[in-house]
Enzyme design. Structure first.
Site, PDB file in Angstrom:
ATOM      1  N   HIS A 306       0.853  -1.185   0.000  1.00 57.94           N
ATOM      2  CA  HIS A 306       0.000   0.000   0.000  1.00 57.94           C
ATOM      3  C   HIS A 306       0.882   1.226   0.000  1.00 57.94           C
ATOM      4  CE1 HIS A 306      -3.168   2.805   1.139  1.00 57.94           C
ATOM      5  NE2 HIS A 306      -3.989   1.885   0.687  1.00 57.94           N
ATOM      6  N   ASP A 364      -7.982  -5.524   0.145  1.00 59.37           N
ATOM      7  CA  ASP A 364      -8.439  -6.275  -1.019  1.00 59.37           C
ATOM      8  C   ASP A 364      -8.082  -7.746  -0.952  1.00 59.37           C
ATOM      9  OD1 ASP A 364      -9.587  -4.084  -2.245  1.00 59.37           O
ATOM     10  OD2 ASP A 364      -7.657  -3.404  -2.974  1.00 59.37           O
TER      11      ASP A 364
HETATM   12  N1  CMC Z   1       4.148  -7.589  -4.783  1.00 62.00           N
HETATM   13  C1  CMC Z   1       5.490  -7.574  -4.967  1.00 62.00           C
HETATM   14  N2  CMC Z   1       6.248  -6.484  -4.840  1.00 62.00           N
HETATM   15  C2  CMC Z   1       5.647  -5.331  -4.539  1.00 62.00           C
HETATM   16  C3  CMC Z   1       4.260  -5.271  -4.330  1.00 62.00           C
HETATM   17  C4  CMC Z   1       3.509  -6.445  -4.461  1.00 62.00           C
HETATM   18  N3  CMC Z   1       2.195  -6.427  -4.272  1.00 62.00           N
HETATM   19  N4  CMC Z   1       3.918  -3.997  -4.033  1.00 62.00           N
HETATM   20  C5  CMC Z   1       5.038  -3.292  -4.049  1.00 62.00           C
HETATM   21  N5  CMC Z   1       6.091  -4.098  -4.349  1.00 62.00           N
HETATM   22  C6  CMC Z   1       7.495  -3.707  -4.404  1.00 62.00           C
HETATM   23  C7  CMC Z   1       7.789  -2.937  -5.686  1.00 62.00           C
HETATM   24  O1  CMC Z   1       8.241  -3.792  -6.705  1.00 62.00           O
HETATM   25  C8  CMC Z   1       8.872  -1.971  -5.238  1.00 62.00           C
HETATM   26  O2  CMC Z   1      10.092  -2.658  -5.193  1.00 62.00           O
HETATM   27  P1  CMC Z   1      11.468  -1.872  -5.551  1.00 62.00           P
HETATM   28  O3  CMC Z   1      11.590  -0.785  -4.511  1.00 62.00           O
HETATM   29  O4  CMC Z   1      12.503  -2.933  -5.432  1.00 62.00           O
HETATM   30  O5  CMC Z   1      11.299  -1.329  -6.925  1.00 62.00           O
HETATM   31  C9  CMC Z   1       8.476  -1.634  -3.787  1.00 62.00           C
HETATM   32  O6  CMC Z   1       7.717  -2.778  -3.336  1.00 62.00           O
HETATM   33  C10 CMC Z   1       7.638  -0.382  -3.646  1.00 62.00           C
HETATM   34  O7  CMC Z   1       6.557  -0.478  -4.568  1.00 62.00           O
HETATM   35  P2  CMC Z   1       5.904   0.770  -5.308  1.00 62.00           P
HETATM   36  O8  CMC Z   1       5.183   0.304  -6.510  1.00 62.00           O
HETATM   37  O9  CMC Z   1       6.945   1.831  -5.473  1.00 62.00           O
HETATM   38  O10 CMC Z   1       4.913   1.255  -4.199  1.00 62.00           O
HETATM   39  P3  CMC Z   1       3.673   2.175  -4.440  1.00 62.00           P
HETATM   40  O11 CMC Z   1       3.414   2.871  -3.150  1.00 62.00           O
HETATM   41  O12 CMC Z   1       3.862   3.028  -5.646  1.00 62.00           O
HETATM   42  O13 CMC Z   1       2.498   1.151  -4.797  1.00 62.00           O
HETATM   43  C11 CMC Z   1       0.649  -0.316  -4.622  1.00 62.00           C
HETATM   44  C12 CMC Z   1       1.500   0.760  -3.917  1.00 62.00           C
HETATM   45  C13 CMC Z   1      -0.586  -0.593  -3.763  1.00 62.00           C
HETATM   46  C14 CMC Z   1       0.171   0.198  -5.979  1.00 62.00           C
HETATM   47  C15 CMC Z   1       1.514  -1.581  -4.787  1.00 62.00           C
HETATM   48  O14 CMC Z   1       1.911  -2.083  -3.532  1.00 62.00           O
HETATM   49  C16 CMC Z   1       0.781  -2.686  -5.571  1.00 62.00           C
HETATM   50  O15 CMC Z   1       0.805  -2.673  -6.803  1.00 62.00           O
HETATM   51  N6  CMC Z   1       0.113  -3.649  -4.863  1.00 62.00           N
HETATM   52  C17 CMC Z   1      -0.670  -4.650  -5.522  1.00 62.00           C
HETATM   53  C18 CMC Z   1      -2.013  -4.050  -5.910  1.00 62.00           C
HETATM   54  C19 CMC Z   1      -2.930  -3.854  -4.719  1.00 62.00           C
HETATM   55  O16 CMC Z   1      -3.105  -4.734  -3.891  1.00 62.00           O
HETATM   56  N7  CMC Z   1      -3.563  -2.672  -4.672  1.00 62.00           N
HETATM   57  C20 CMC Z   1      -4.567  -2.360  -3.641  1.00 62.00           C
HETATM   58  C21 CMC Z   1      -4.179  -1.219  -2.781  1.00 62.00           C
HETATM   59  S1  CMC Z   1      -5.266  -1.091  -1.367  1.00 62.00           S
HETATM   60  C22 CMC Z   1      -6.789  -0.617  -1.977  1.00 62.00           C
HETATM   61  C23 CMC Z   1      -6.794   0.683  -2.687  1.00 62.00           C
HETATM   62  O17 CMC Z   1      -6.185   1.650  -2.234  1.00 62.00           O
HETATM   63  O18 CMC Z   1      -7.468   0.750  -3.707  1.00 62.00           O
END
Ligand code: CMC
Length: 429
Positions: A306, A364
């Site tokens: 998140h 989720d």
């Molecule tokens: N599985 C594997 N690796 C992950 C995941 C994951 N679900 N989420 C983040 N990472 C890794 C990502 O690869 C990155 O690694 P590095 O620093 O080595 O490049 C690091 O963690 C940080 O990720 P980010 O994409 O920079 O983080 P963000 O804050 O931009 O993204 C997120 C947050 C929710 C989009 C992301 O965690 C994600 O895609 N999760 C899966 C989708 C999900 O479950 N979304 C629902 C969010 S809660 C409900 C809502 O708000 O709608």
């Protein structure tokens, strides 16, 4: 006490920026004068360090896993409140008295029907259309049906539009579902509570009596509470940005629905369940954990991670309990997807990669299993999220309109394209 200032110094030039303090949470640096004085913008893709507005509605402490609505912890609201009480709280700022609650419930309940012409609108869509596509279209179309509540300068019209949307979302969502599966629309029944009414509109058929299961109704209501608001997330910011131009509230909520649809946001519940089904059995989990860790593989564990929570999402904990209650009620305690989910959660929580990156299960992760057990197909999951989030969007939209500092949202950019050049006629290119 001296006022804190942040100083930006560029060679000889010094600019003192004021720091604003909220009631809780990090202070913010007011960068308003930056461009005027230094001819510079700030750069913050994804808004990781940018407060886009002042708000009194929802507070999140992502490190501690805290979520408060108007100061009340989500755990207490989910345990003791009902969804319409939370709606009242988000909209008006205080919990309602008994009389206020009765009046609010009555007003919402008596806006549940949609204009009969709306039902024809649905038939313009293909039956196999994704219900979120139908929601974007139909909610946007509300502005063509309710002209008497689109004057955003009139507080009364704004409140009527707000109540209309909270009331009509379940009806429209259920119609999208019924249309999708080829069953007749079921009209709302106003002696039922909000969640029961929605379940009935989704699952009743005209040829049979439908008795609402109170355990499922309570679970549905709790799911709505857990999704009601989440401060300045992508879809809420979309609603605020759309509304900042003076667009009507129905159009703004349709914009929020479109943003919510994405798999990184609301679409994650659908993606999480699809992922659990694809994994299928616990012995395949290591394969998927390895994929999630592989930098060259775009796969992510859906339902994990998140932007704000770097701790367990407090909503996920409540959701997990609700999942168990629903599965027990339906006699599906040994649901194979739940087994995969629990084992995946256990492994991810002890895996170095997930620990280091602070990737915890989010809401989720569990909501999909619950909704699926209740009988909803995966395509409906994000629709239910949109239904519940409508009140948050609407409360934030109202707050924005009433904010004296509100101006049209207009981010700046770092331009890296071609500098000025002359047009070349096609014959010479
Ligand atoms: N599985 C594997 N690796 C992950 C995941 C994951 N679900 N989420 C983040 N990472 C890794 C990502 O690869 C990155 O690694 P590095 O620093 O080595 O490049 C690091 O963690 C940080 O990720 P980010 O994409 O920079 O983080 P963000 O804050 O931009 O993204 C997120 C947050 C929710 C989009 C992301 O965690 C994600 O895609 N999760 C899966 C989708 C999900 O479950 N979304 C629902 C969010 S809660 C409900 C809502 O708000 O709608």
């Amino acid at each position: 006490m001296s006022e804190t200032k942040v100083v930006v110094a560029i060679e000889e030039e010094r600019l003192e920026l004021s720091v604003r303090t909220g009631s809780i949470g990090p202070d913010v640096v007011d960068i308003g004068p930056l461009y005027k004085q230094l001819k510079m913008f700030t750069y913050d893709p994804g808004f990781t360090s940018t407060a886009s507005c002042e708000s009194k509605i929802t507070y999140i402490d992502g490190d501690e896993g805290v979520l408060l609505h108007r100061g009340f912890p989500i755990e207490q609201l989910a345990e003791h409140g009902d969804f319409l009480e939370v709606c009242y709280l988000l909209l008006y700022g205080e919990l309602p008295t008994k009389a206020q609650k009765a009046d609010f419930d009555y007003r919402v309940t008596h806006h549940t029907m949609v204009h009969e012409q709306m039902s024809r609108f649905f038939t313009g869509f293909r039956r196999d259309a994704h219900p979120m596509a139908v929601m974007c279209g139909c909610v946007g179309a509300l502005s063509a049906f309710y002209h008497d509540s689109t004057d955003i300068t009139d507080p009364h019209q704004r409140m009527v539009a707000s109540l209309r949307m909270i009331a009509k979302m379940p009806t429209i969502a259920a119609m999208a579902y019924k249309y999708h599966i080829g069953q007749p629309f079921v009209y709302p029944k106003n002696d039922l509570d909000y969640a029961s009414n929605f379940l009935r509109m989704c699952f009743a058929v005209p040829c049979e009596e439908y008795v609402v299961n109170p355990v499922l109704a309570r679970a549905m209501d709790r799911i709505f509470i857990l999704h009601a608001d989440h401060e300045q997330n992508a879809s809420t910011s979309t609603v605020r940005l759309a509304g900042s131009s003076g667009a009507n509230p129905f159009a703004c909520i349709a914009a929020g629905i479109a943003c919510l649809w994405g798999p990184a946001h609301g679409g994650a519940n659908e993606a999480a369940l699809n992922m659990l089904a694809e994994i299928g059995t616990a012995d395949r989990i290591p394969e998927y954990i390895a994929k999630a860790k592989d930098k060259n593989d775009p796969f992510r564990l859906m339902g994990f991670g998140h932007r704000v929570y770097k701790n367990y999402d407090p909503r996920a904990k409540i959701m997990q309990k609700t999942t168990h209650e629903v599965l027990a009620e339906l006699g599906q305690k040994d649901d194979p997807l739940l087994e995969v989910a629990m084992e995946l959660e256990r492994i991810a929580l002890t895996d170095e990669y997930f620990i280091e990156k602070k990737l915890y299960p989010n809401i989720d992760f569990y909501s999909g299993i619950t909704l699926s057990a209740m009988g909803f197909p995966t395509e409906m999951f994000t629709v239910l999220f949109a239904l519940a989030r409508t009140v948050g969007w609407i409360a934030q939209w109202n707050e924005m309109i009433e904010d004296a500092e509100q101006r049209i949202g207009r981010p700046r950019q770092l331009y890296v394209g071609a500098p000025l050049r002359d047009y070349v006629p096609v014959s010479k290119r």
